[in-house]
Motif scaffolding. Structure first.
Motif, PDB file in Angstrom:
ATOM      1  N   TRP A   1       0.830  -1.209   0.000  1.00 44.72           N
ATOM      2  CA  TRP A   1       0.000   0.000   0.000  1.00 44.72           C
ATOM      3  C   TRP A   1       0.861   1.254   0.000  1.00 44.72           C
ATOM      4  O   TRP A   1       0.508   2.259  -0.628  1.00 44.72           O
ATOM      5  CB  TRP A   1      -0.945   0.000   1.205  1.00 44.72           C
ATOM      6  CG  TRP A   1      -2.154  -0.843   1.011  1.00 44.72           C
ATOM      7  CD1 TRP A   1      -2.461  -2.020   1.630  1.00 44.72           C
ATOM      8  CD2 TRP A   1      -3.233  -0.598   0.097  1.00 44.72           C
ATOM      9  NE1 TRP A   1      -3.659  -2.524   1.180  1.00 44.72           N
ATOM     10  CE2 TRP A   1      -4.159  -1.673   0.230  1.00 44.72           C
ATOM     11  CE3 TRP A   1      -3.521   0.410  -0.816  1.00 44.72           C
ATOM     12  CZ2 TRP A   1      -5.328  -1.746  -0.517  1.00 44.72           C
ATOM     13  CZ3 TRP A   1      -4.690   0.333  -1.569  1.00 44.72           C
ATOM     14  CH2 TRP A   1      -5.576  -0.732  -1.406  1.00 44.72           C
ATOM     15  N   ALA A   2       1.996   1.211   0.685  1.00 45.76           N
ATOM     16  CA  ALA A   2       2.892   2.369   0.711  1.00 45.76           C
ATOM     17  C   ALA A   2       3.416   2.668  -0.689  1.00 45.76           C
ATOM     18  O   ALA A   2       3.486   3.828  -1.118  1.00 45.76           O
ATOM     19  CB  ALA A   2       4.049   2.113   1.673  1.00 45.76           C
ATOM     20  N   CYS A   3       3.766   1.625  -1.408  1.00 40.25           N
ATOM     21  CA  CYS A   3       4.278   1.780  -2.768  1.00 40.25           C
ATOM     22  C   CYS A   3       3.180   2.283  -3.705  1.00 40.25           C
ATOM     23  O   CYS A   3       3.395   3.222  -4.487  1.00 40.25           O
ATOM     24  CB  CYS A   3       4.834   0.442  -3.249  1.00 40.25           C
ATOM     25  SG  CYS A   3       5.639   0.488  -4.856  1.00 40.25           S
ATOM     26  N   LEU A   4       2.013   1.681  -3.617  1.00 40.00           N
ATOM     27  CA  LEU A   4       0.902   2.075  -4.481  1.00 40.00           C
ATOM     28  C   LEU A   4       0.454   3.502  -4.211  1.00 40.00           C
ATOM     29  O   LEU A   4       0.174   4.268  -5.145  1.00 40.00           O
ATOM     30  CB  LEU A   4      -0.265   1.110  -4.276  1.00 40.00           C
ATOM     31  CG  LEU A   4      -1.504   1.327  -5.155  1.00 40.00           C
ATOM     32  CD1 LEU A   4      -1.150   1.162  -6.627  1.00 40.00           C
ATOM     33  CD2 LEU A   4      -2.623   0.367  -4.763  1.00 40.00           C
ATOM     34  N   THR A   5       0.414   3.883  -2.937  1.00 40.38           N
ATOM     35  CA  THR A   5      -0.021   5.241  -2.584  1.00 40.38           C
ATOM     36  C   THR A   5       0.944   6.286  -3.119  1.00 40.38           C
ATOM     37  O   THR A   5       0.524   7.288  -3.720  1.00 40.38           O
ATOM     38  CB  THR A   5      -0.152   5.378  -1.061  1.00 40.38           C
ATOM     39  OG1 THR A   5      -1.120   4.439  -0.587  1.00 40.38           O
ATOM     40  CG2 THR A   5      -0.587   6.784  -0.692  1.00 40.38           C
TER      41      THR A   5
ATOM     42  N   GLY B   1       3.038   5.991  -5.594  1.00 45.00           N
ATOM     43  CA  GLY B   1       2.954   6.013  -7.051  1.00 45.00           C
ATOM     44  C   GLY B   1       1.721   6.747  -7.542  1.00 45.00           C
ATOM     45  O   GLY B   1       1.789   7.542  -8.488  1.00 45.00           O
ATOM     46  N   ALA B   2       0.584   6.498  -6.897  1.00 47.46           N
ATOM     47  CA  ALA B   2      -0.662   7.144  -7.312  1.00 47.46           C
ATOM     48  C   ALA B   2      -0.603   8.658  -7.118  1.00 47.46           C
ATOM     49  O   ALA B   2      -1.083   9.428  -7.971  1.00 47.46           O
ATOM     50  CB  ALA B   2      -1.835   6.553  -6.534  1.00 47.46           C
ATOM     51  N   LEU B   3      -0.018   9.101  -6.017  1.00 50.29           N
ATOM     52  CA  LEU B   3       0.073  10.539  -5.760  1.00 50.29           C
ATOM     53  C   LEU B   3       0.966  11.225  -6.790  1.00 50.29           C
ATOM     54  O   LEU B   3       0.647  12.319  -7.279  1.00 50.29           O
ATOM     55  CB  LEU B   3       0.615  10.790  -4.346  1.00 50.29           C
ATOM     56  CG  LEU B   3      -0.305  10.375  -3.191  1.00 50.29           C
ATOM     57  CD1 LEU B   3       0.368  10.624  -1.849  1.00 50.29           C
ATOM     58  CD2 LEU B   3      -1.632  11.121  -3.256  1.00 50.29           C
ATOM     59  N   MET B   4       2.066  10.595  -7.153  1.00 47.53           N
ATOM     60  CA  MET B   4       2.953  11.188  -8.152  1.00 47.53           C
ATOM     61  C   MET B   4       2.303  11.185  -9.537  1.00 47.53           C
ATOM     62  O   MET B   4       2.610  12.037 -10.381  1.00 47.53           O
ATOM     63  CB  MET B   4       4.267  10.420  -8.183  1.00 47.53           C
ATOM     64  CG  MET B   4       5.102  10.555  -6.917  1.00 47.53           C
ATOM     65  SD  MET B   4       5.864  12.187  -6.731  1.00 47.53           S
ATOM     66  CE  MET B   4       7.327  11.958  -7.730  1.00 47.53           C
ATOM     67  N   CYS B   5       1.396  10.233  -9.777  1.00 50.02           N
ATOM     68  CA  CYS B   5       0.760  10.133 -11.087  1.00 50.02           C
ATOM     69  C   CYS B   5      -0.330  11.179 -11.306  1.00 50.02           C
ATOM     70  O   CYS B   5      -0.919  11.242 -12.389  1.00 50.02           O
ATOM     71  CB  CYS B   5       0.191   8.734 -11.281  1.00 50.02           C
ATOM     72  SG  CYS B   5       1.450   7.540 -11.774  1.00 50.02           S
TER      73      CYS B   5
END
Length: 538
Positions: free
Chosen positions: A44-48, A50-54
């Motif tokens: 979840w830390a990785c996905l979060t 990544g999503a914020l930067m996207c």
């Protein structure tokens, strides 16, 4: 840190700096028990993060198609529409001027892409996108308040600069934080955010396709920019970038957080191996010249080239030494092609991105409304254009589910082959006035492009370069993309007037030629670390 207790048992010295938030303390008690970070999934830390930067490439998607639907009400005044006394109702333009307003976005994107590598190295991946938000704030403001076509064009140019930076740094960041086994899946967040941005702008354009409300449509990018600025602080910096800047403890801490395991030594060893292999024979000179015991984390840093002993003697302390090493080994957009190990991947990413645009995909997004309005009413064509955006999102999402299952090459070549057939059918449908064939073909082009030829060039562009050349390589790749975008945007309508629907034969030919070259030159990268891929391309 492992310690030996008086009773002979090994223990682990616990430090809050070494334990990521939420990490199971028992799993971190010994690296022999904790799962390896190389085997980790997407946490979840990785996905979060990544999503914020996207949210940054999402803004690129929004801006690239923002003039598609409201073209008619921007260029032609509806005298019966509501008037805003302080601003012109419309900005009258001929086709040539509107084509300039569309294509100047790519000129700004080219400049942004060429600057992105320097920004990413100067301020980090996250910091660069923070500063880049200034372009995403200013561009929509200029367009929403435009009192002349020139002001609209300048706003598009400024938004293009921000978009150019965004689509270089976001996929680079995603590849650097992603687990090896799921790098393709996570990296497709970049393309998914772009197509979501396109869908968003098509939907907003349809809802506000009346009178002066086109200003709200083009100005809505300001809301997205402010949203991104408000949440980007919650994303972590790339640990690979921090490692390259000798911020080793911070890099390890963030990597533990992203992987949710303390056993990161094997993954970090891959980063060290690239540094260690830069040059041979200089490392002993450095150790001999230094009176201090080397830090284990620094033991495999890239040695200096040239007269190493003299350079070290001139360095007064470790900081000067690191700065000197960085200057000697730095890779920029101006010298990347002079390094033998980067020359082949450099040429491949240029062709991948330039070839992607020569496939004709942007004719669908730039001119789909114009094509559909020749067949249907303005309202129906707007709805059909939005449906193209929906299909784009769904097809891209499907690619994210299979890219790490089947690999990059099968996805790329099946996508290109399907596109060649779809573009051929589109040209035939328009030439023979077969309206339904033309409409179906538009959807087939998008469905073919979105899962493969859309995201894979971005993904491979981040996998072909190690951290040392990632910024410069990404800048060149997207610069080629923007050159292709500009050429297609400027040339499509004049070529269509000159050649008729035979213009689509150019796109089909480009797909075939590029497909043959890629088949023989591009290796499969699925399941390999970036360092292993770099060795395969040497």
């Amino acid at each position: 840190m492992t310690l030996i207790a008086p009773n002979g048992e090994s223990t682990v010295e616990e430090s809050p700096l070494l334990l990521a938030p939420g990490l199971n303390r028992e799993a971190a008690r010994t690296s022999d028990v904790a799962p390896r970070s190389l085997d980790a999934g997407i946490t979840w830390a990785c996905l979060t993060s990544g999503a914020l930067m996207c949210l940054s490439p999402l803004q690129y998607g929004y801006h690239i198609a923002e003039l598609n639907t409201p073209k008619g009400i921007i260029t032609t005044c509806d005298k019966d529409a509501v008037h805003w006394a302080s601003l012109p109702l419309c900005l009258p333009m001929n086709d040539a001027m509107f084509s300039l307003a569309t294509s100047v976005f790519a000129v700004g994107g080219l400049l942004g892409s060429l600057s992105a590598g320097w920004m990413a190295e100067r301020w980090g991946r996250r910091g660069a996108l923070v500063y880049n938000s200034a372009f995403f704030v200013l561009g929509p403001l200029l367009m929403a308040l435009a009192i002349s076509p020139a002001m609209l064009i300048i706003g598009r140019f400024v938004s293009g600069i921000g978009s150019g930076v965004a689509v270089v740094i976001a996929p680079l960041y995603l590849s650097e934080i992603a687990p090896v086994k799921y790098r393709g899946t996570l990296n497709l967040l970049n393309q998914l955010s772009i197509v979501l941005g396109i869908l968003f702008t098509l939907t907003v354009g349809m809802l506000l396709n009346e009178g002066p409300y086109w200003r709200l449509s083009v100005g809505f990018g300001l809301v997205l920019a402010c949203l991104h600025l408000s949440v980007i602080a919650f994303a972590v910096e790339s640990p690979r970038y921090l490692w390259s800047r000798n911020r080793r403890a911070e890099a390890r801490n963030i990597l533990r957080k992203l992987r949710q395991t303390a056993n990161i030594d094997n993954e970090v060893a891959g980063w060290q191996s690239i540094a260690h292999s830069d040059t041979d024979g200089a490392q002993p000179a450095r150790l001999e010249a230094s009176c201090e015991t080397p830090d284990p984390d620094n033991a495999h840093e890239p040695p200096l080239t040239g007269n190493t002993r003299d350079d070290i003697v001139k360095a007064n302390d470790e900081d000067e030494l690191l700065e000197l090493r960085s200057e000697r080994n730095s890779v920029t957009i101006f010298n990347i092609f002079t390094f033998a190990e980067y020359r082949k991947p450099w040429m491949l990413v240029l062709l991948l991105q330039f070839g992607q645009q020569l496939s004709g995909i942007n004719t669908v997004f730039f001119y789909s409304s114009s094509v559909l309005e020749k067949i249907f009413s303005s309202h129906v064509s707007s709805i059909l254009t939005v449906m193209i955006g929906v299909l784009n999102v769904l097809a891209t999402a499907s690619g994210a589910l299979i890219v790490d299952r089947f690999g990059r090459r099968p996805l790329l070549f099946s996508s290109m082959a399907a596109m060649a057939v779809s573009v051929t059918l589109l040209g035939l449908g328009l030439a023979l006035k077969l309206n339904m064939l033309a409409v179906v073909s538009l959807y087939l082009v998008v469905a073919s492009f979105a899962p493969g030829y859309g995201p894979v060039p971005f993904l491979l562009g981040t996998e072909f370069f190690d951290v040392r050349a990632a910024g410069a390589g990404g800048s060149w790749a997207l610069a080629a993309n923007w050159v292709g975008t500009f050429m297609v945007a400027v040339a499509f309508l004049p070529l269509q007037n000159l050649m008729g629907e035979w213009v689509f034969a150019i796109f089909v030919s480009a797909l075939i030629v590029c497909g043959v070259v890629f088949y023989f030159k591009i290796p499969e990268t699925k399941g390999h670390t970036i360092e292993e891929i770099a060795k395969k391309l040497k």
